[in-house]
Design a protein around this motif. Sequence first.
Motif, PDB file in Angstrom:
ATOM      1  N   SER A 161       0.839  -1.199   0.000  1.00 26.72           N
ATOM      2  CA  SER A 161       0.000   0.000   0.000  1.00 26.72           C
ATOM      3  C   SER A 161       0.874   1.250   0.000  1.00 26.72           C
ATOM      4  CB  SER A 161      -0.949  -0.001   1.201  1.00 26.72           C
ATOM      5  OG  SER A 161      -0.234  -0.089   2.401  1.00 26.72           O
ATOM      6  N   LEU A 215      12.754   5.638   0.080  1.00 25.80           N
ATOM      7  CA  LEU A 215      12.090   5.882   1.369  1.00 25.80           C
ATOM      8  C   LEU A 215      11.992   4.594   2.178  1.00 25.80           C
ATOM      9  CD1 LEU A 215       9.250   8.365   0.376  1.00 25.80           C
ATOM     10  CD2 LEU A 215      11.193   8.835   1.863  1.00 25.80           C
ATOM     11  N   THR A 236      10.592   3.628   8.146  1.00 24.14           N
ATOM     12  CA  THR A 236       9.706   3.765   9.288  1.00 24.14           C
ATOM     13  C   THR A 236       8.361   4.212   8.711  1.00 24.14           C
ATOM     14  OG1 THR A 236       9.285   4.929  11.372  1.00 24.14           O
ATOM     15  CG2 THR A 236      10.796   6.009   9.845  1.00 24.14           C
ATOM     16  N   SER A 243       6.205   7.637   9.159  1.00 27.68           N
ATOM     17  CA  SER A 243       6.918   8.783   8.586  1.00 27.68           C
ATOM     18  C   SER A 243       6.864   8.747   7.061  1.00 27.68           C
ATOM     19  CB  SER A 243       8.381   8.779   9.039  1.00 27.68           C
ATOM     20  OG  SER A 243       8.469   8.898  10.433  1.00 27.68           O
ATOM     21  N   PHE A 248       4.490   7.312   5.100  1.00 29.46           N
ATOM     22  CA  PHE A 248       3.144   7.681   4.649  1.00 29.46           C
ATOM     23  C   PHE A 248       2.938   9.191   4.772  1.00 29.46           C
ATOM     24  CE2 PHE A 248       2.020   3.140   5.296  1.00 29.46           C
ATOM     25  CZ  PHE A 248       1.279   2.910   4.155  1.00 29.46           C
ATOM     26  N   ALA A 249       3.377   9.764   5.902  1.00 31.46           N
ATOM     27  CA  ALA A 249       3.184  11.206   6.116  1.00 31.46           C
ATOM     28  C   ALA A 249       3.969  12.015   5.087  1.00 31.46           C
ATOM     29  CB  ALA A 249       3.614  11.588   7.531  1.00 31.46           C
ATOM     30  N   PHE A 250       5.212  11.590   4.814  1.00 30.53           N
ATOM     31  CA  PHE A 250       6.051  12.322   3.862  1.00 30.53           C
ATOM     32  C   PHE A 250       5.386  12.376   2.489  1.00 30.53           C
ATOM     33  CE2 PHE A 250       9.319  12.547   0.592  1.00 30.53           C
ATOM     34  CZ  PHE A 250      10.053  13.664   1.004  1.00 30.53           C
ATOM     35  N   GLY A 275       2.243  11.782   1.750  1.00 34.44           N
ATOM     36  CA  GLY A 275       0.939  12.429   1.829  1.00 34.44           C
ATOM     37  C   GLY A 275       1.053  13.941   1.735  1.00 34.44           C
ATOM     38  N   ILE A 276       2.069  14.492   2.391  1.00 35.07           N
ATOM     39  CA  ILE A 276       2.216  15.953   2.411  1.00 35.07           C
ATOM     40  C   ILE A 276       2.895  16.453   1.141  1.00 35.07           C
ATOM     41  CG2 ILE A 276       3.321  17.886   3.614  1.00 35.07           C
ATOM     42  CD1 ILE A 276       2.842  16.297   6.226  1.00 35.07           C
ATOM     43  N   SER A 296       7.679  14.014   8.934  1.00 32.86           N
ATOM     44  CA  SER A 296       8.211  12.649   8.984  1.00 32.86           C
ATOM     45  C   SER A 296       9.230  12.530  10.114  1.00 32.86           C
ATOM     46  CB  SER A 296       8.801  12.224   7.638  1.00 32.86           C
ATOM     47  OG  SER A 296       9.844  13.083   7.264  1.00 32.86           O
ATOM     48  N   ALA A 305      -5.251   4.886   5.338  1.00 29.94           N
ATOM     49  CA  ALA A 305      -3.979   4.436   5.914  1.00 29.94           C
ATOM     50  C   ALA A 305      -3.648   5.251   7.164  1.00 29.94           C
ATOM     51  CB  ALA A 305      -2.858   4.559   4.887  1.00 29.94           C
ATOM     52  N   PHE A 306      -3.870   6.573   7.112  1.00 22.91           N
ATOM     53  CA  PHE A 306      -3.613   7.387   8.303  1.00 22.91           C
ATOM     54  C   PHE A 306      -4.569   7.009   9.439  1.00 22.91           C
ATOM     55  CE2 PHE A 306      -1.690  10.317   5.110  1.00 22.91           C
ATOM     56  CZ  PHE A 306      -0.396  10.212   5.595  1.00 22.91           C
ATOM     57  N   LEU A 312      -3.148   3.979  11.023  1.00 23.24           N
ATOM     58  CA  LEU A 312      -1.952   4.269  11.811  1.00 23.24           C
ATOM     59  C   LEU A 312      -2.333   4.937  13.130  1.00 23.24           C
ATOM     60  CD1 LEU A 312       0.413   5.662   9.016  1.00 23.24           C
ATOM     61  CD2 LEU A 312       0.541   3.439  10.131  1.00 23.24           C
TER      62      LEU A 312
END
Lengths: 104, 233
Positions: free
Chosen positions: B18, B36, B42, B45, B47-49, B51-52, B67, B160-161, B164
Motif C-alpha cells: 500500500s 524511502l 519507518t 513517517s 506515509f506522512a512524507f 501524503g504531504i 516525517s 492508511a492514516f 496508523l
Amino acid sequence: MTMTVAVLLACGACFLLKAAGYVLPESVVSGPRAARITTLLPVALLAALVAIQTFASGPTLVLDARVVAVGVALVLLAVRANFLVVVIAAALVAAVVRALGWLP
Amino acid sequence: MLRQSWSVGIATGAYGISFGALSVAAGLSVWQTQALSLFMFTGGSQFAFVGIIGTGLAAAPAAIATSALLGIRNGLYGLQTARFLGVRGPRRWVAAHLTIDESTAVGIGQPEPAAQRLGFWHTGVAVLVFWNLMTFLGALAGNALGDPRRFGLDAAAAAAFCALLWPRLRSGDARVTAAVAVAVGLALVSVVPAGVPVLVAALAAVVVGWSTRGRHEPPLTPPGELVGADPTP
C-alpha cells in the motif's frame, strides 16, 4: 528543492533520530511530561493528516467520495480488520462511489 | 522465536504494497519510493512524507519536518533496545536503522538478553526485506493503475492514516489530542500553505501533554504491544 533531495533529507532526519537513541543517555526523556508529549505527538500529527487527507482539496475543504471511504475504514478498524483490508476497502469504496456518480 | 520474527516480517512487510502504490500516486518515482522504504524505513513517517509532499514540492519542508516528528519514537525505542543489544562501532548504526516498532516489540518481549538480541535482529531484517520487496511491487502496481482518483487511492491514503492512528487512541488524553488536532488542521487548511496545518496541529500534543490538570491515564496496551506503535515498521 527537488523531490530526490527532499527524500534524502527526510531519510537522513529519520536515521539521525533512530541513531540518537543509541548515543544519548536515557535521561533525555525524563519526567512524565516529556513521556506524555512524545506519546501524544504521533496522535496529533496523524489525526490532522486524517482530517486533511479526507476533507482538503488544495486550500479548500470539500465533501467527496473520500468521506464515505474513511467512514467504511473506521467501521472496519472498529471490528479489528487488518491494515491492508482497511486501505484496500477504502480505495474500492471511493472508486465505486465515483463510478456511480454519487459523489465526486 | 525466529518463526515469530519472520512471520511478523512477512505480515508487516505486506503493508509495504500500500505504501508503494500510494507513494507513486502522490507523484514520487518508483526509485524515490524505494529509497524511502530502504533508507527512511519507518512506515508512519513514510506515509506522512508522501501524503504531504503529494500536494507539491513547496510543502517539502513541512513533509520533512512531519516525517521527522513521527520518527522521534524510534529514538525512544533505541534508548530501550541499546540496553540489551550491547552494540558498538558500525553495528550500532545498523541496529539504529533497524530500530522500528516491530523489532523493538519482539526484542523487548523476550525473557532473556540472548533471545532479545536474536529477536530484534531477525525481526528488523525480516521487516526490512519484505517491506522493501512489497514497496517495489506496490510502486509498480501504482504506476500501472494510472489516475489515482479513479481507483480511490486518495481515499486509501486517508484510510492508511486512520489505521496508523487507531491503535494510538486508547487513552482519554489521546482522544482529546486527536480531536483538537483535527479541528486545528481543518481550520488552517485555507489559511496557511499546504503541510503547515499538520505541523501546527502537533502543538495539540504539547498542550495536552504539558497540562498537569486533570488525571492522565496511561494508555491500555495489550500484552506484547508497545505503547504508541502502529501496524507498519
